[in-house]
Design an enzyme around this catalytic site. Structure first.
Site, PDB file in Angstrom:
ATOM      1  N   ASP A 104      44.187 -49.866  40.457  1.00  0.00           N
ATOM      2  CA  ASP A 104      44.221 -50.712  39.264  1.00  0.00           C
ATOM      3  C   ASP A 104      44.243 -49.896  37.985  1.00  0.00           C
ATOM      4  O   ASP A 104      44.350 -50.458  36.894  1.00  0.00           O
ATOM      5  CB  ASP A 104      43.043 -51.696  39.254  1.00  0.00           C
ATOM      6  CG  ASP A 104      41.686 -51.028  39.338  1.00  0.00           C
ATOM      7  OD1 ASP A 104      41.533 -50.045  40.088  1.00  0.00           O
ATOM      8  OD2 ASP A 104      40.738 -51.499  38.661  1.00  0.00           O
TER       9      ASP A 104
ATOM     10  N   ASP B 173      35.624 -45.941  35.312  1.00  0.00           N
ATOM     11  CA  ASP B 173      34.665 -46.709  36.109  1.00  0.00           C
ATOM     12  C   ASP B 173      33.465 -45.827  36.435  1.00  0.00           C
ATOM     13  O   ASP B 173      33.619 -44.660  36.824  1.00  0.00           O
ATOM     14  CB  ASP B 173      35.321 -47.179  37.402  1.00  0.00           C
ATOM     15  CG  ASP B 173      36.403 -48.224  37.168  1.00  0.00           C
ATOM     16  OD1 ASP B 173      36.663 -48.548  35.991  1.00  0.00           O
ATOM     17  OD2 ASP B 173      36.983 -48.698  38.158  1.00  0.00           O
TER      18      ASP B 173
ATOM     19  N   HIS C  15      31.325 -42.621  40.408  1.00  0.00           N
ATOM     20  CA  HIS C  15      32.117 -43.712  40.957  1.00  0.00           C
ATOM     21  C   HIS C  15      32.434 -43.375  42.406  1.00  0.00           C
ATOM     22  O   HIS C  15      32.007 -42.329  42.924  1.00  0.00           O
ATOM     23  CB  HIS C  15      33.387 -43.891  40.119  1.00  0.00           C
ATOM     24  CG  HIS C  15      34.153 -45.134  40.400  1.00  0.00           C
ATOM     25  ND1 HIS C  15      33.566 -46.369  40.481  1.00  0.00           N
ATOM     26  CD2 HIS C  15      35.488 -45.342  40.631  1.00  0.00           C
ATOM     27  CE1 HIS C  15      34.489 -47.286  40.732  1.00  0.00           C
ATOM     28  NE2 HIS C  15      35.655 -46.679  40.835  1.00  0.00           N
TER      29      HIS C  15
END
Length: 312
Positions: free
Chosen positions: A67, A211, A140
């Site tokens: 993404d 992230d 992450h």
């Protein structure tokens, strides 16, 4: 400097949100822009903006989850159709070069411009006459980086009245003084730059994180930042779930901004379980932790203004 959010959704697009990409428009006179992550559909989002691919100077990839990168090959290919598209440098984690090489080799892409891929480690990754960019690894499920963009200070304004009093002729000497160089006039008088140039104007600091779970590097990169962009995938109270997926909650993002002494926080990367109204409520719900929080909105521009110049 302005940020435009070309995608604010986590994991997959929704009817109202695209997946992650952020454009940072640079100040005059360059007027180019940088991209931070290129989720699928990013170039389609750009078609509805003032951003043109031939003005794209650099791309920063926080990590290699789909993404955040599935829109990259297509965007790079399309850029070759824009007249005046010069060299482009991409910065990202190890594996980025192999990812792009595989796709380009299999699909026979010819870009028509120089592409440089820099696989980064922690530390200073850019230092030019305009900006310093520092990267640090976050926490992450894949290696994920955050970026601290520091604009170099602007030199102060010339005191034209004082220059006239000292008999400094307009022209090249003005430029030298503005650059901080002392000059000697034809009559032998030395004019010091500090006597005729105002105080330097501090540059702005923008921190954009990939992230991450809450971590020390997030606080360090965001220290005293004018603007912090932090993910807020889940609502407060879902910290255990967020940790399992390597993400943060709205509460945790607000705590990072508070602990870092950031001036402003924009949260993004929202789970598809929340609609826009719920996202706004979640942001409002943590203002007791950090007052200057706001949720990113698709295609909205966020200005990062300079403070007014103060001359000595």
């Amino acid at each position: 400097m302005q940020l435009m959010f070309l995608g604010t959704s986590a994991g997959r697009p929704t009817r109202s949100r695209n997946v992650t990409s952020i454009a940072l428009s640079l100040p005059e006179p360059q007027c180019g822009f940088w991209l931070f992550d290129v989720g699928e559909g990013t170039q389609h989002r750009m078609l509805g903006s003032k951003l043109k691919l031939n003005k794209l100077e650099r791309i920063f990839i926080t990590h290699l989850h789909g993404d955040h990168i599935y829109g990259l090959p297509g965007l790079l290919s399309s850029r070759g159709y824009f007249e005046g598209a010069g060299p482009l440098t991409i910065y990202g984690p190890q594996g980025l070069r192999a990812y792009l090489d595989s796709i380009f080799n299999l699909t026979g892409v010819h870009l028509g411009y120089e592409l440089h891929v820099v696989e980064i480690t922690e530390g200073e990754i850019i230092a030019d006459d305009r900006f310093v960019v520092e990267a640090a690894e976050l926490q992450h499920r894949l290696p994920s980086f955050g970026f601290r963009i520091t604009e170099r200070p602007l030199s102060g304004q010339l005191n034209l009245k004082r220059l006239a009093e000292l008999g400094v002729p307009a022209g090249p000497l003005f430029g030298k003084l503005k650059r901080g160089e002392d000059v000697t006039l034809a009559c032998g008088t030395t004019v010091t730059a500090s006597d005729v140039v105002g105080k330097p104007h501090p540059g702005r600091v923008v921190t954009i994180l990939g992230d991450t779970r809450p971590c020390e590097n997030a606080v360090r990169l965001a220290c005293n930042a004018d603007l912090l962009v932090h993910e807020a995938t889940f609502a407060g109270g879902l910290e255990e779930k967020a940790a399992a997926y390597g993400h943060s909650t709205f509460t945790q993002a607000a705590e990072i901004a508070r602990d870092a002494g950031a001036k402003r926080l924009v949260v993004t990367h929202f789970s598809s379980r929340y609609d826009d109204e719920e996202v706004a409520e979640l942001a409002n719900g943590v203002k007791g932790i950090f007052e200057q929080i706001e949720p990113a909105v698709e295609m909205a521009e966020i200005n990062v203004p300079r403070l007014p110049l103060t001359n000595s």
